[in-house]
Design a protein around this motif. Structure first.
Motif, PDB file in Angstrom:
ATOM      1  N   ALA A 346       0.831  -1.212   0.000  1.00 20.71           N
ATOM      2  CA  ALA A 346       0.000   0.000   0.000  1.00 20.71           C
ATOM      3  C   ALA A 346       0.865   1.262   0.000  1.00 20.71           C
ATOM      4  CB  ALA A 346      -0.927  -0.006   1.221  1.00 20.71           C
ATOM      5  N   PHE A 347       1.902   1.275   0.808  1.00 20.64           N
ATOM      6  CA  PHE A 347       2.706   2.492   0.920  1.00 20.64           C
ATOM      7  C   PHE A 347       3.745   2.596  -0.186  1.00 20.64           C
ATOM      8  CE2 PHE A 347       0.570   2.423   4.942  1.00 20.64           C
ATOM      9  CZ  PHE A 347       0.278   3.762   5.130  1.00 20.64           C
ATOM     10  N   THR A 348       4.126   1.463  -0.748  1.00 21.36           N
ATOM     11  CA  THR A 348       4.994   1.509  -1.926  1.00 21.36           C
ATOM     12  C   THR A 348       4.236   2.159  -3.080  1.00 21.36           C
ATOM     13  OG1 THR A 348       6.193  -0.434  -1.201  1.00 21.36           O
ATOM     14  CG2 THR A 348       6.334   0.094  -3.543  1.00 21.36           C
ATOM     15  N   GLU A 349       2.955   1.809  -3.200  1.00 22.82           N
ATOM     16  CA  GLU A 349       2.113   2.415  -4.242  1.00 22.82           C
ATOM     17  C   GLU A 349       1.952   3.919  -4.005  1.00 22.82           C
ATOM     18  OE1 GLU A 349       0.940   0.482  -6.758  1.00 22.82           O
ATOM     19  OE2 GLU A 349       0.060   2.216  -7.773  1.00 22.82           O
ATOM     20  N   PHE A 350       1.675   4.282  -2.761  1.00 27.22           N
ATOM     21  CA  PHE A 350       1.577   5.703  -2.380  1.00 27.22           C
ATOM     22  C   PHE A 350       2.827   6.457  -2.810  1.00 27.22           C
ATOM     23  CE2 PHE A 350       3.617   8.323   0.938  1.00 27.22           C
ATOM     24  CZ  PHE A 350       2.851   9.475   0.858  1.00 27.22           C
ATOM     25  N   GLU A 351       3.980   5.926  -2.417  1.00 25.22           N
ATOM     26  CA  GLU A 351       5.229   6.655  -2.664  1.00 25.22           C
ATOM     27  C   GLU A 351       5.522   6.754  -4.159  1.00 25.22           C
ATOM     28  OE1 GLU A 351       8.466   6.143  -0.016  1.00 25.22           O
ATOM     29  OE2 GLU A 351       9.889   7.089  -1.386  1.00 25.22           O
ATOM     30  N   ALA A 352       5.276   5.669  -4.879  1.00 25.35           N
ATOM     31  CA  ALA A 352       5.574   5.675  -6.320  1.00 25.35           C
ATOM     32  C   ALA A 352       4.713   6.713  -7.049  1.00 25.35           C
ATOM     33  CB  ALA A 352       5.344   4.294  -6.907  1.00 25.35           C
ATOM     34  N   ARG A 353       3.420   6.735  -6.711  1.00 26.58           N
ATOM     35  CA  ARG A 353       2.526   7.667  -7.414  1.00 26.58           C
ATOM     36  C   ARG A 353       2.807   9.118  -7.019  1.00 26.58           C
ATOM     37  NH1 ARG A 353      -3.143   5.126  -9.302  1.00 26.58           N
ATOM     38  NH2 ARG A 353      -2.565   2.922  -9.210  1.00 26.58           N
ATOM     39  N   TYR A 354       3.096   9.318  -5.760  1.00 23.71           N
ATOM     40  CA  TYR A 354       3.372  10.669  -5.263  1.00 23.71           C
ATOM     41  C   TYR A 354       4.671  11.191  -5.887  1.00 23.71           C
ATOM     42  CZ  TYR A 354       3.690  14.316  -1.544  1.00 23.71           C
ATOM     43  OH  TYR A 354       3.767  15.482  -0.817  1.00 23.71           O
ATOM     44  N   ARG A 355       5.706  10.345  -5.918  1.00 22.57           N
ATOM     45  CA  ARG A 355       6.979  10.775  -6.507  1.00 22.57           C
ATOM     46  C   ARG A 355       6.830  11.074  -7.995  1.00 22.57           C
ATOM     47  NH1 ARG A 355      11.070  11.100  -3.309  1.00 22.57           N
ATOM     48  NH2 ARG A 355      11.107   9.739  -1.483  1.00 22.57           N
ATOM     49  N   ARG A 356       6.003  10.290  -8.644  1.00 20.06           N
ATOM     50  CA  ARG A 356       5.802  10.523 -10.064  1.00 20.06           C
ATOM     51  C   ARG A 356       5.120  11.873 -10.294  1.00 20.06           C
ATOM     52  NH1 ARG A 356       0.969   8.664 -11.450  1.00 20.06           N
ATOM     53  NH2 ARG A 356       0.772  10.813 -10.767  1.00 20.06           N
ATOM     54  N   GLU A 357       4.095  12.151  -9.499  1.00 21.56           N
ATOM     55  CA  GLU A 357       3.390  13.426  -9.626  1.00 21.56           C
ATOM     56  C   GLU A 357       4.328  14.597  -9.320  1.00 21.56           C
ATOM     57  OE1 GLU A 357       0.465  13.566 -10.783  1.00 21.56           O
ATOM     58  OE2 GLU A 357      -0.435  15.489 -10.227  1.00 21.56           O
ATOM     59  N   TYR A 358       5.084  14.450  -8.258  1.00 21.54           N
ATOM     60  CA  TYR A 358       6.060  15.485  -7.913  1.00 21.54           C
ATOM     61  C   TYR A 358       7.059  15.657  -9.062  1.00 21.54           C
ATOM     62  CZ  TYR A 358      10.079  17.648  -5.612  1.00 21.54           C
ATOM     63  OH  TYR A 358      11.129  18.474  -5.304  1.00 21.54           O
ATOM     64  N   GLY A 359       7.532  14.535  -9.592  1.00 22.51           N
ATOM     65  CA  GLY A 359       8.503  14.573 -10.680  1.00 22.51           C
ATOM     66  C   GLY A 359       7.953  15.255 -11.924  1.00 22.51           C
ATOM     67  N   VAL A 360       6.685  15.007 -12.201  1.00 26.41           N
ATOM     68  CA  VAL A 360       6.034  15.631 -13.352  1.00 26.41           C
ATOM     69  C   VAL A 360       6.042  17.153 -13.197  1.00 26.41           C
ATOM     70  CG1 VAL A 360       3.765  16.034 -14.384  1.00 26.41           C
ATOM     71  CG2 VAL A 360       4.577  13.703 -13.985  1.00 26.41           C
ATOM     72  N   PHE A 361       5.660  17.620 -12.015  1.00 22.75           N
ATOM     73  CA  PHE A 361       5.648  19.067 -11.809  1.00 22.75           C
ATOM     74  C   PHE A 361       7.056  19.638 -11.829  1.00 22.75           C
ATOM     75  CE2 PHE A 361       1.228  18.653 -10.788  1.00 22.75           C
ATOM     76  CZ  PHE A 361       0.730  19.845 -11.261  1.00 22.75           C
ATOM     77  N   TYR A 362       7.973  18.902 -11.240  1.00 21.24           N
ATOM     78  CA  TYR A 362       9.364  19.371 -11.220  1.00 21.24           C
ATOM     79  C   TYR A 362       9.855  19.576 -12.650  1.00 21.24           C
ATOM     80  CZ  TYR A 362      14.055  19.928  -9.327  1.00 21.24           C
ATOM     81  OH  TYR A 362      15.272  20.437  -8.968  1.00 21.24           O
ATOM     82  N   GLU A 363       9.617  18.570 -13.462  1.00 18.72           N
ATOM     83  CA  GLU A 363      10.056  18.609 -14.859  1.00 18.72           C
ATOM     84  C   GLU A 363       9.350  19.729 -15.632  1.00 18.72           C
ATOM     85  OE1 GLU A 363      10.047  15.198 -18.164  1.00 18.72           O
ATOM     86  OE2 GLU A 363       9.915  14.464 -16.108  1.00 18.72           O
TER      87      GLU A 363
END
Ligand code: FAD
Length: 496
Positions: A346-363
């Motif tokens: 559950a938390f691996t999924e949380f972290e992966a999706r959150y990091r991806r969203e953060y990464g998208v905005f960062y980029e």
């Protein structure tokens, strides 16, 4: 401390938009939730320009959207920029496409004291408890697991409260995030400082853009100009690190000097006076706000919102990331408490999706700053692949905002799901088209598959919230990962 141990399913540290959204979502699943908030509400916060994904996506899921709609916030239909090589201001609208119905093609400009208070009261209405003027000082650990927190109340008395999950939603100012392990990594790219205050009587953009955020680049950085009410404007200068000396010394003089450097803002403020009393009376400085924690969770503890990461004020992603991460973490907590999936999954999924969203905005935001210095930018690419008549940036935003907006081109409950599905299909192929230029080369912005995934997930969150019904089988975002339940509140195991 007291005799008898206090125990909750979830203790949330901080009652900002991240904390209260998470609390509402988890309480709606019937779990016992306690919010510990350092201040009394309403309290001041910066971060006033919101995105449609928050208003019509996550806030619809918690049920607070109607209250927000009734609160009288300034509708934000898009953004107006004096930015990049173009000497003229240009505007994007969340609904640049005429075929999109207007109902959800806007966000709000909010006084955060009011917005945050509505969200927190809503969480309480959904069953969460809240304690004000209590400052969490540390976590309680039992071997590898976080099992609660210590806090100090207004009288200085220390307390302990235990929980299956502790959520750090304490924003960027607290030190609690350290207890998750890892480090807070500061961005090498986003290293600006912000100096901001409030004005009465500032000019407005002509209708229909009067509620837009106005962002104006100038020599030392850029200004935000946010119309909070017809009379009140939030004005902030974001200056690059090498110009940090410009906001040293007397803040009043510094802000006036920066305004002098920026003719458009100067003109908009020509009849305005600075507010000098109440919550808006002081000038404030913020710096070192662009960072991410290398870990987002450990057993019993999870970071959301600014406690975990923040990119940059440009493009107003902060509250979106806070409320979106709250949704992801709420799914992880509720699914784990219900025994539907393992905590690890559950938390691996949380972290992966959150990091991806953060990464998208960062980029994306990096590209936006690139555009500031180079007109041959991502937006040029976006115009090329979308082949439309508007300016580069409008072309880009039309597709990006159209994703959200077209998900809401739905007026009847009957046919909504069907139309939704065809919209989704259209959307996915639009994204595919966008990702390559006429010669089949990947355009820079969409080279990252993270960008595509994020846009697809964004569309799903909003359509789930809007329809509140089955959208058909979900697919994992990551190979071997989890999928979301039909109502969007839980994770489920992906297809075997
Ligand atoms: P917060 O809103 O910071 O809430 C955290 C809460 O935790 C607070 O109420 C605090 O009192 C409480 N707390 C802290 N420590 C403790 C403790 N130890 N114990 C108990 N309670 C505690 N975002 C946008 O979306 N749009 C914008 O236009 C925008 N502009 C910005 C401009 C600048 C200059 C900056 C720096 C940021 C901007 N942001 C913007 C970002 C936005 O401010 C944040 O991303 C957002 O407020 C994060 O919400 P949160 O719930 O994570 O934390």
């Amino acid at each position: 401390s007291s005799e008898g141990r206090e125990q909750y399913d979830v203790v949330v540290v901080g009652g900002g938009p991240g904390g209260s959204t998470l609390a509402a979502l988890v309480a709606m699943r019937g779990h016992r939730v306690l919010i510990l908030e350092k201040e009394t509400f309403p309290r001041y916060q910066i971060g006033e320009s919101l995105l449609p994904s928050t208003i019509h996506g996550v806030c619809r899921m918690t049920g607070v959207a109607e209250k927000l709609a009734a609160a009288g916030f300034t509708p934000k239909k898009g953004g107006t920029f004096r930015w990049g090589a173009n000497a003229e201001p240009w505007t994007f609208s969340f609904s640049v496409s005429p075929k999109i119905a207007g109902a959800t093609s806007h966000a709000f400009q909010v006084e955060r004291s009011k917005f945050d208070n509505i969200l927190l009261e809503h969480a309480v209405e959904k069953g969460a408890e809240v304690r004000f003027r209590v400052s969490v000082t540390d976590v309680i650990e039992d071997a590898e697991r976080v099992t609660g927190v210590r806090y100090t109340d207004a009288d200085g008395t220390e307390h302990e409260v235990h929980a299956t999950y502790v959520v750090d939603a304490s924003g960027n100012g607290s030190r609690l995030h350290k207890r998750v392990g890892g480090t807070r990594e500061y961005s090498q790219f986003f290293r600006s400082l912000a100096l901001f205050g409030y004005f009465e009587g500032g000019k407005r953009l002509p209708a229909p853009n009067s509620g837009n955020i106005l962002s104006v680049a100038f020599e030392s950085g850029w200004f935000w100009y946010i119309p909070l009410t017809p009379d009140l404007t939030s004005v902030g200068a974001v200056v690059r690190r090498e110009n940090a000396d410009k906001i040293q010394g007397d803040p009043e003089r510094a802000l006036l000097a920066l305004i002098d450097e920026c003719p458009l803002i100067k003109e908009y403020l020509s009849d305005a006076t600075r507010v000098t009393e109440g919550q808006y009376g002081q000038l404030r400085v913020r710096k070192d706000y662009s960072y991410h924690q290398t870990n987002f969770w450990r057993p019993g503890l999870v970071l959301i919102g600014d406690a975990a990461c923040f990119v940059d004020p440009v493009f107003s992603s902060g509250v979106h990331l806070a409320t979106y991460s709250a949704l992801l973490a709420a799914r992880s907590i509720s699914s784990s408490l219900a025994g539907i999936v393992s905590e690890e999954a559950a938390f691996t999924e949380f972290e992966a999706r959150y990091r991806r969203e953060y990464g998208v905005f960062y980029e994306f935001l990096m590209s936006f700053y690139d555009m500031h210095v180079d007109e041959d930018s991502y937006f040029w690419s976006a115009k090329k692949v979308t082949r439309n008549q508007h300016t580069e940036l409008e072309s880009f935003v039309e597709l990006v905002a159209g994703v959200s907006s077209s998900e809401f081109d739905l007026d009847g409950a009957e046919s909504a799901a069907l139309r939704m599905k065809s919209k989704s299909a259209e959307f996915v192929s639009a994204i595919d088209e966008m990702s390559a230029d006429a010669d089949g080369n990947m355009t820079p912005l969409f080279r990252s598959s993270a960008v595509r995934q994020a846009m697809q997930e964004g569309a799903q969150v909003q359509s789930r919230a809007f329809l509140g019904e089955d959208l058909g089988p979900d697919v994992p975002m990551f190979p071997g990962g989890l999928i979301t339940s039909d109502d969007g509140m839980l994770w489920q195991p992906g297809p075997a």
